[in-house]
Design an enzyme around this catalytic site. Structure first.
Site, PDB file in Angstrom:
ATOM      1  N   ARG A 242      13.601   1.175  12.383  1.00 57.83           N
ATOM      2  CA  ARG A 242      12.872   1.543  11.255  1.00 57.83           C
ATOM      3  C   ARG A 242      11.408   1.664  11.723  1.00 57.83           C
ATOM      4  O   ARG A 242      10.827   0.502  12.036  1.00 57.83           O
ATOM      5  CB  ARG A 242      13.189   1.007  10.102  1.00 57.83           C
ATOM      6  CG  ARG A 242      12.378   1.530   8.737  1.00 57.83           C
ATOM      7  CD  ARG A 242      11.110   0.738   8.579  1.00 57.83           C
ATOM      8  NE  ARG A 242      10.636   1.043   7.201  1.00 57.83           N
ATOM      9  CZ  ARG A 242       9.675   0.825   6.709  1.00 57.83           C
ATOM     10  NH1 ARG A 242       8.484   0.007   7.360  1.00 57.83           N
ATOM     11  NH2 ARG A 242       8.927   1.156   5.491  1.00 57.83           N
ATOM     12  N   ASP A 244       7.583   1.761  10.791  1.00 58.13           N
ATOM     13  CA  ASP A 244       6.649   1.664   9.615  1.00 58.13           C
ATOM     14  C   ASP A 244       5.488   2.833   9.790  1.00 58.13           C
ATOM     15  O   ASP A 244       4.965   2.793  10.795  1.00 58.13           O
ATOM     16  CB  ASP A 244       6.002   0.317   9.897  1.00 58.13           C
ATOM     17  CG  ASP A 244       5.232  -0.172   8.635  1.00 58.13           C
ATOM     18  OD1 ASP A 244       5.707  -0.130   7.694  1.00 58.13           O
ATOM     19  OD2 ASP A 244       3.818  -0.277   8.914  1.00 58.13           O
ATOM     20  N   GLU A 281       9.128   5.625   8.161  1.00 62.44           N
ATOM     21  CA  GLU A 281       8.595   5.643   6.941  1.00 62.44           C
ATOM     22  C   GLU A 281       7.442   6.577   7.225  1.00 62.44           C
ATOM     23  O   GLU A 281       6.465   6.486   7.860  1.00 62.44           O
ATOM     24  CB  GLU A 281       8.030   4.218   6.574  1.00 62.44           C
ATOM     25  CG  GLU A 281       7.409   4.234   5.054  1.00 62.44           C
ATOM     26  CD  GLU A 281       6.563   2.814   4.992  1.00 62.44           C
ATOM     27  OE1 GLU A 281       6.266   2.519   3.842  1.00 62.44           O
ATOM     28  OE2 GLU A 281       6.256   2.319   5.930  1.00 62.44           O
ATOM     29  N   ASP A 306      10.592   8.328  -0.684  1.00 60.46           N
ATOM     30  CA  ASP A 306       9.915   7.652  -1.701  1.00 60.46           C
ATOM     31  C   ASP A 306       9.894   8.556  -2.881  1.00 60.46           C
ATOM     32  O   ASP A 306       9.969   8.119  -4.144  1.00 60.46           O
ATOM     33  CB  ASP A 306       8.604   7.356  -1.384  1.00 60.46           C
ATOM     34  CG  ASP A 306       8.320   5.954  -0.950  1.00 60.46           C
ATOM     35  OD1 ASP A 306       9.242   5.128  -0.663  1.00 60.46           O
ATOM     36  OD2 ASP A 306       7.182   5.706  -0.342  1.00 60.46           O
ATOM     37  N   ASP A 307      10.051   9.954  -2.673  1.00 59.48           N
ATOM     38  CA  ASP A 307      10.083  10.957  -3.827  1.00 59.48           C
ATOM     39  C   ASP A 307      11.187  10.647  -4.784  1.00 59.48           C
ATOM     40  O   ASP A 307      11.164  10.566  -5.940  1.00 59.48           O
ATOM     41  CB  ASP A 307       9.936  12.285  -3.395  1.00 59.48           C
ATOM     42  CG  ASP A 307       8.470  12.831  -2.882  1.00 59.48           C
ATOM     43  OD1 ASP A 307       7.547  11.986  -2.956  1.00 59.48           O
ATOM     44  OD2 ASP A 307       8.314  13.903  -2.773  1.00 59.48           O
ATOM     45  N   HIS A 309      13.096   7.714  -4.836  1.00 62.39           N
ATOM     46  CA  HIS A 309      12.802   6.429  -5.761  1.00 62.39           C
ATOM     47  C   HIS A 309      11.533   6.636  -6.845  1.00 62.39           C
ATOM     48  O   HIS A 309      11.967   6.096  -8.041  1.00 62.39           O
ATOM     49  CB  HIS A 309      11.949   5.654  -4.629  1.00 62.39           C
ATOM     50  CG  HIS A 309      11.664   4.300  -5.431  1.00 62.39           C
ATOM     51  ND1 HIS A 309      10.221   4.319  -5.720  1.00 62.39           N
ATOM     52  CD2 HIS A 309      11.943   3.106  -5.608  1.00 62.39           C
ATOM     53  CE1 HIS A 309      10.079   3.154  -6.565  1.00 62.39           C
ATOM     54  NE2 HIS A 309      11.138   2.490  -6.069  1.00 62.39           N
ATOM     55  N   HIS A 378      11.473  -3.363  -0.017  1.00 66.52           N
ATOM     56  CA  HIS A 378      10.528  -4.518  -0.184  1.00 66.52           C
ATOM     57  C   HIS A 378       8.970  -4.041  -0.476  1.00 66.52           C
ATOM     58  O   HIS A 378       8.299  -4.789  -1.357  1.00 66.52           O
ATOM     59  CB  HIS A 378      10.211  -4.987   1.324  1.00 66.52           C
ATOM     60  CG  HIS A 378       9.600  -4.155   2.304  1.00 66.52           C
ATOM     61  ND1 HIS A 378      10.213  -2.932   3.013  1.00 66.52           N
ATOM     62  CD2 HIS A 378       8.201  -4.229   2.564  1.00 66.52           C
ATOM     63  CE1 HIS A 378       9.101  -2.481   3.669  1.00 66.52           C
ATOM     64  NE2 HIS A 378       7.920  -3.290   3.549  1.00 66.52           N
TER      65      HIS A 378
END
Length: 596
Positions: A242, A244, A281, A306-307, A309, A378
């Site tokens: 993943r 960042d 991300e 993220d949208d 979420h 997180h």
């Protein structure tokens, strides 16, 4: 053993190994590289001195037993050979589980975390996603202040501990993904600038000077980061990485670093004969991130969304501050838009940013598994003032609704550790900076940040207080108590359905019907399955058409099958998954609320 180091600005370099110092020679083939042969075995301590200066750790050290400021140690990976043959596990069809090694168990080690892996296997998880494990000063931290991208944090168990964890996971059929940070290094213990132009003032990031991806000397820096990524996948047998905050990777060169990295990972997968993948991300909402390289994209295999979420969070909580404002204007519409096409911000105006944001994603050419969907991470928990989870504010029924939408949507689902049982422990921002000035700056900075949003300073947990870290550890006595046990059973049931029903992992974004209402009811068809969620406080009547559904596969609260009128009545704050006819004679007519 051959020791090598890139030090383009040094006039002379010396190798220090187990108390002996010897001069190194310039590499006759590679410019600005230095090399020297010296006796060494597993555990040999070593470092490099530049122009007569102090001994510094190797930028490529695989182990730093005394922390980021101490010498490196040789790691003989032949001594860490895994016990289990592992064919790999691809991303399509996966269910990911994000965990932080230091707070997943009371002990905070790889070995203790490995002891809890049977729980994840029984849950139906396919891949464990570890938060960063590179060394940082102190013992406790999130890991995003790491300063040695090739090494493993010693308090967690070092390289041997990570290898045991990965091997244990593979033995249970679990893949392992590692969160890596290429966009910056931590503020303390970073010795890379002494060696060469690892950073550049050409670009600036929230952390200061940018990692040098396109200025003079950048070819070696890119190779340094790519080599680190491949080493994790190759030497530890990891299944994916993943990446960042890739939006902070400033690169104006002819080939973007991400495209170069994804090509290298795909080539390694071909050589190893097992699937490997990258998950980004990204705050850009740009489909180019996951578009294949041959189609002009960067070739990253998936990205966090993220949208989805934010839309789900506003629907469940009603929050409207900060970046939630754009979604809170009409949460039902926002959620429906992300379910249909991934991105909510696809070029329209963002009130939070004060400008247009994002690019449209074409569901016809982008498999749904390329976006990760989640209700908690997180970031979304830990970056809150008190690190409060959804379970601190929502009923068990609403938590069950969130799980249903995450695990039955077309995205690749991901859970955050403890989410599966509605953990009540917070997950707060904690640090263990050894520099008193840095520690105070972090403490006051965080309190100042939230004071601007109305929080009294004394209510913001001190990141440096060990109690903040201790509060963030999971309580493993919770899963056997109610309502946690019921939530855990619900997650197990939904994940089992996801594995058993091909419609739930279909990479197409096809829905038989999709309906949402401002009252909080959501329903959609995935092949023969009807997924129905009611986040409202009143029963919802869903017109599902005829012939009606014939089997309830999962229900948070008891529901009756739709009657002859093709209407399903769903209790408040509940969810259900039903098996229906493949085709409806009448299309779903939407959702209404009783008494509306």
């Amino acid at each position: 053993m051959l020791f090598e180091v890139w030090a383009p600005e040094a006039a002379r370099v010396a190798l220090w190994a187990d108390g002996r110092t010897q001069a190194m020679e310039r590499d006759p083939v590679r410019a600005d590289w230095w090399r020297s042969e010296a006796p060494a075995t597993d555990g040999t301590r070593y470092g490099f001195s530049l122009d007569g200066g102090p001994v510094l750790p190797d930028p490529r050290a695989r182990r730093l037993p005394d922390g980021p400021d101490g010498p490196g140690a040789v790691v003989d990976f032949s001594r860490l050979a895994p016990r289990h043959d592992w064919p790999g596990r691809p991303l399509p069809g996966a269910v990911l589980y994000e965990l932080h090694v230091g707070t997943f168990t009371p002990e905070g080690t790889f070995d203790a975390a490995a002891g809890r892996l049977p729980h994840l296997a029984a849950l139906g998880i396919t891949h464990v996603e570890l938060m960063p494990v590179c060394p940082f000063p102190g013992r406790h931290g999130w890991g995003y202040d790491g300063v040695a991208p090739w090494a493993v944090h010693e308090p967690y168990g070092g390289p041997a501990g990570l290898m045991r964890f990965v091997d244990a996971a593979h033995g249970l059929g679990l893949g392992v993904v590692l969160d890596v940070v290429h966009n910056h290094l931590g503020p303390s213990g970073n010795h890379l600038p002494a060696y060469g132009p690892y950073f550049t003032d050409t670009h600036h990031t929230p952390w200061g000077a940018a990692v040098n991806l396109d200025a003079p000397g950048s070819a070696e820096v890119r190779a340094y980061l790519t080599g680190s990524a491949l080493a994790w996948l190759r030497d530890y047998g990891l299944d994916g990485l993943r990446l960042d905050a890739v939006h902070a990777l400033a690169d104006t060169g002819p080939k973007h670093f991400l495209a170069e990295l994804s090509a290298a990972v795909d080539a390694l997968a071909a050589r190893l004969g097992r699937p490997l993948f990258l998950i980004a991300e990204s705050d850009l909402n740009d489909p180019i991130t996951t578009t294949p390289r041959e189609a002009g994209g960067l070739g990253v295999h998936a990205q966090w969304n993220d949208d989805f979420h934010h839309a789900l969070h506003t629907l469940l909580t009603g929050e409207s501050g900060g970046y939630y404002a754009d979604f809170a204007a009409d949460p039902a519409h926002a959620l429906a838009k992300t379910l249909r096409g991934g991105f909510f911000h696809d070029g329209g105006h963002s009130s939070f940013r004060g400008r247009p944001h994002g690019h449209p994603l074409d569901p016809r050419t982008t498999p749904a598994h390329r976006l990760l969907g989640y209700a908690q991470t997180h970031d979304q928990v830990g970056n809150r003032a008190l690190g409060d989870r959804l379970s601190a504010r929502l009923s068990p029924g609403l938590l069950a609704c969130a799980a249903t939408l995450v695990l039955c949507a077309p995205f690749t689902p991901m859970l955050f550790m403890g989410e599966e049982w509605g953990a009540r422990t917070p997950w707060q921002y904690f640090t263990d900076h050894q520099d008193p000035r840095l520690a105070e700056a972090v403490r006051t900075g965080r309190r100042r940040e939230f004071a601007a949003h109305g929080w009294p300073a004394e209510e913001i947990p001190d990141p440096q207080d060990p109690a903040t870290h201790d509060r963030s550890r999971l309580d493993w006595s919770e899963p056997v108590r109610e309502p946690h046990a019921a939530l855990l059973a619900w997650h197990r049931r939904l994940i089992a359905l996801r594995h058993a029903e091909p419609a739930l992992t279909d990479p197409a974004w096809a829905y038989g019907a999709l309906a949402v209402t401002p009252g909080g009811a959501v329903s959609f068809r995935r092949g023969p399955l009807l997924v129905a969620v009611n986040t409202g406080d009143r029963p919802a009547r869903l017109a599902v058409g005829r012939p009606a559904c014939g089997e309830v596969l999962a229900a948070w609260r008891p529901v009756d099958l739709p009657g002859a009128d093709g209407v399903l009545t769903l209790p408040p704050e509940s969810a259900a998954v039903l098996r229906c006819a493949d085709r409806l004679r009448a299309p779903a007519a939407g959702v209404t609320l009783e008494g509306a």
